[in-house]
Design a protein around this motif. Sequence first.
Motif, PDB file in Angstrom:
ATOM      1  N   GLY A 168      -4.927   3.845  -3.452  1.00 30.00           N
ATOM      2  CA  GLY A 168      -6.097   4.504  -4.006  1.00 30.00           C
ATOM      3  C   GLY A 168      -6.054   6.010  -3.812  1.00 30.00           C
ATOM      4  N   ALA A 169      -7.168   6.642  -4.094  1.00 30.05           N
ATOM      5  CA  ALA A 169      -7.223   8.105  -4.076  1.00 30.05           C
ATOM      6  C   ALA A 169      -7.499   8.678  -2.694  1.00 30.05           C
ATOM      7  CB  ALA A 169      -8.301   8.587  -5.051  1.00 30.05           C
ATOM      8  N   ARG A 170      -7.895   7.826  -1.714  1.00 34.33           N
ATOM      9  CA  ARG A 170      -8.275   8.346  -0.400  1.00 34.33           C
ATOM     10  C   ARG A 170      -7.416   7.738   0.698  1.00 34.33           C
ATOM     11  NH1 ARG A 170     -14.640   7.447   0.085  1.00 34.33           N
ATOM     12  NH2 ARG A 170     -13.979   5.340  -0.481  1.00 34.33           N
ATOM     13  N   THR A 171      -7.183   8.532   1.730  1.00 36.00           N
ATOM     14  CA  THR A 171      -6.489   8.035   2.915  1.00 36.00           C
ATOM     15  C   THR A 171      -7.469   7.206   3.746  1.00 36.00           C
ATOM     16  OG1 THR A 171      -7.097   9.937   4.265  1.00 36.00           O
ATOM     17  CG2 THR A 171      -5.046  10.097   2.980  1.00 36.00           C
ATOM     18  N   PRO A 172      -6.972   6.415   4.703  1.00 36.66           N
ATOM     19  CA  PRO A 172      -7.881   5.654   5.561  1.00 36.66           C
ATOM     20  C   PRO A 172      -8.887   6.534   6.296  1.00 36.66           C
ATOM     21  CG  PRO A 172      -5.666   4.785   5.752  1.00 36.66           C
ATOM     22  CD  PRO A 172      -5.560   6.024   4.923  1.00 36.66           C
ATOM     23  N   SER A 173      -8.454   7.678   6.799  1.00 37.17           N
ATOM     24  CA  SER A 173      -9.390   8.540   7.531  1.00 37.17           C
ATOM     25  C   SER A 173     -10.451   9.115   6.602  1.00 37.17           C
ATOM     26  CB  SER A 173      -8.639   9.664   8.242  1.00 37.17           C
ATOM     27  OG  SER A 173      -7.933  10.462   7.323  1.00 37.17           O
ATOM     28  N   GLU A 174     -10.105   9.361   5.360  1.00 39.62           N
ATOM     29  CA  GLU A 174     -11.097   9.841   4.399  1.00 39.62           C
ATOM     30  C   GLU A 174     -12.118   8.758   4.085  1.00 39.62           C
ATOM     31  OE1 GLU A 174      -8.308  13.109   2.010  1.00 39.62           O
ATOM     32  OE2 GLU A 174      -8.488  11.042   1.267  1.00 39.62           O
ATOM     33  N   VAL A 175     -11.665   7.531   3.993  1.00 43.48           N
ATOM     34  CA  VAL A 175     -12.599   6.420   3.790  1.00 43.48           C
ATOM     35  C   VAL A 175     -13.566   6.334   4.967  1.00 43.48           C
ATOM     36  CG1 VAL A 175     -12.816   3.912   3.606  1.00 43.48           C
ATOM     37  CG2 VAL A 175     -11.013   5.106   2.346  1.00 43.48           C
ATOM     38  N   LEU A 176     -13.025   6.418   6.179  1.00 41.90           N
ATOM     39  CA  LEU A 176     -13.874   6.316   7.371  1.00 41.90           C
ATOM     40  C   LEU A 176     -14.894   7.445   7.409  1.00 41.90           C
ATOM     41  CD1 LEU A 176     -14.374   4.761  10.021  1.00 41.90           C
ATOM     42  CD2 LEU A 176     -12.783   6.332  11.127  1.00 41.90           C
ATOM     43  N   GLY A 235       0.825  -1.199   0.000  1.00 46.19           N
ATOM     44  CA  GLY A 235       0.000   0.000   0.000  1.00 46.19           C
ATOM     45  C   GLY A 235       0.857   1.245   0.000  1.00 46.19           C
ATOM     46  N   SER A 236       2.094   1.139  -0.402  1.00 46.72           N
ATOM     47  CA  SER A 236       2.987   2.287  -0.341  1.00 46.72           C
ATOM     48  C   SER A 236       2.900   3.181  -1.576  1.00 46.72           C
ATOM     49  CB  SER A 236       4.437   1.804  -0.175  1.00 46.72           C
ATOM     50  OG  SER A 236       4.809   0.963  -1.249  1.00 46.72           O
ATOM     51  N   THR A 237       2.126   2.775  -2.565  1.00 45.02           N
ATOM     52  CA  THR A 237       1.963   3.621  -3.739  1.00 45.02           C
ATOM     53  C   THR A 237       0.693   4.444  -3.595  1.00 45.02           C
ATOM     54  OG1 THR A 237       0.726   1.920  -4.902  1.00 45.02           O
ATOM     55  CG2 THR A 237       3.116   1.902  -5.176  1.00 45.02           C
ATOM     56  N   GLY A 238       0.633   5.553  -4.280  1.00 42.27           N
ATOM     57  CA  GLY A 238      -0.568   6.373  -4.241  1.00 42.27           C
ATOM     58  C   GLY A 238      -0.704   7.103  -2.918  1.00 42.27           C
ATOM     59  N   LYS A 239      -1.931   7.499  -2.603  1.00 38.64           N
ATOM     60  CA  LYS A 239      -2.207   8.304  -1.416  1.00 38.64           C
ATOM     61  C   LYS A 239      -2.428   7.403  -0.202  1.00 38.64           C
ATOM     62  CE  LYS A 239      -5.159  12.161   0.016  1.00 38.64           C
ATOM     63  NZ  LYS A 239      -6.331  12.986  -0.346  1.00 38.64           N
TER      64      LYS A 239
END
Length: 653
Positions: free
Chosen positions: A368-376, A249-253
Amino acid sequence: MGWSRRILVTAGLATVAAGATLGLGRFSYAPMPDRADLLNPDRYPIQTAFDVLGRRVSRGEADRLNATEAGRKELSAASGAVAIDPAMVERGRQAFYQETFGNEVFLTDVMGMLDGGLTPTAVALAVAKLGGQGTTNLQVALARDVRIGDRTYRTGELVPTGLDVPKGGAFIIGIKTFSDRGHLRMGITCALCHAAVDPGTGKVVEGAPNTDLNAGLLMALAKNSSAYFMHASVPEADAKPATEPEHTGSTGKGPALPDAEAVEAATKVQVASWPPGSFDSSADRVTNPTSIPSSFSAHGEPYSWSGREAVGPFAGLSSLNNNVHAANSDTTQLAAAAPWLFGMDAETYLGIVLRGAATESFRYRPGGARTPSEVLRSVDPTPAAPGLNSYAVLPTYPATNYVTDNGLFTSVPGEPVNHANNAMSAFQNLLHPPAAKRDSATVQAGRAVFEKAGCGGCHSGPALTNHRIIPAAEIGTEPTRARAGAKMEARLSAPSLFATDTPFPLPADPVIVPVPLAGDTLAQVQLAWGQGGTEGGYKVPNLVGLAWTAPYLHDSGVVVGPDPATQLGVPGTLARGIAPDPSNSLRSLVDRDLRAKVVAANKASDTARIARVTGEGHAYWADAGTGVSRRDQDALIAYLLSIDTLTEPAATP
């Protein structure tokens, strides 16, 4: 109500549910047994009119206080007073069986309790096969293979869940089912752990711990066990990411994450090690489950295994109720505290929790385009509060303040903040176990042995506890759990809570009530949390209902089955599906020779070692070595098993 009639009622409910789901889009249900379905329908009387931060106020004292301005202030919500009446107790019972505070979202959409080895269909079929006979340990066929360590659980294999279904019932006690526009969710209530079906009658014992609830195995069978990694010894979560993008998961945002398969596999092994009837409620990144306590709680303060829940309403019992849901049934709320509790930033923490989420919209996709906190945030049903459950948030969040682990109070919209937790405390403090069978002469002789052996030095008062916390080194039990709260000292605020009439959702400027804490009480609380320069300790437990609470000691390690020659320790009993024998287990508590065999059996088990279950400590003997004959030992055990109510007059709740 006969079981055949219940099946008809169930069918009717199913029809109503289907209609509601189609017509309104939402439906939920959790069972609450009728009085006739209880083995212990009798309760202590309501003798107190108010609880004021743990102090009981009688009706007579309340009348006197209400006659003066100063007294009325003492009994006000702004002073933390909680009014007690039958309606409040009934609200507490309803919440005990039916209130989830929204944890169905975390358990279903994040952890995937319905998307792993067990499915709703398989569970429903298992209940239907009972034919109304009930069970203390629902056996559910696996819907798919699941690998846990060196073992693969195969499709069709029956899993001993420890879930309870009363005789004549068609639903599991402590499970609430939700249908939200066709999306099925499962939440848990306090009754899942703190009510049990009596195997002899099929009736429900309110307040008895569910001593065979296989919580750890159920969580290991979930799709995303990694959502509970912080309650387990999982160093894999700290590993540096591999170089392959599909692992990191080190690529992207977003953050670089440790290997997903390694974290999931390690977490499954750790949580599956919990003995049935135990739960790891400490988010200290160490596997250290503790026995599920009873809710025969009157005069049993302080609460929790260490006594850490000691201040605030009902002498800490409301804090215990709150923290079950505010700290344990939704791990997303811990993200803000992850830097000092877990040594990782909030995004990495949430990335591990959400990466394997069962529901697509809750899943964090590395790269992906969103961080974990943005997903939450995009799926959070409670955007005004951290995490996913229904919380009232103190300004000091996420700091610990000894009333709440993190500054959160689980609350129900439309009623005062923390009201359901306080109501459950009032209800629980009225519970006592069913009447025990006893031989009066033997019990009287056993009480004399109890006093002669010096047990009353610690086990005194109405509930046979002196309410003290004993340093871990002194009591000699496995010490890891005693230090579970140590890291929380890094962010500590003064004890406080909301005024007890504060509406929820919160107003713009809610009244916050300080909770006094100083002197010996503060020192005891610090010892219970493993703070203030201490190594932690364990509380002196109350002894009401010992016939219902085997295995013994906080780690569940003191346990013997019906055959004391072969059924020793956790590996010889709970791990084999053999129920503890209370009499033999108590004998191993007080007899050093039998205890040595129990400890040896535990230490020989890899699984028990993972869970840090030893059965050591509390080396206070009543055996041949202290001049106690076998006959007197038998009498002592008979006395201990006879304790089914408070032993001296004391106000309740």
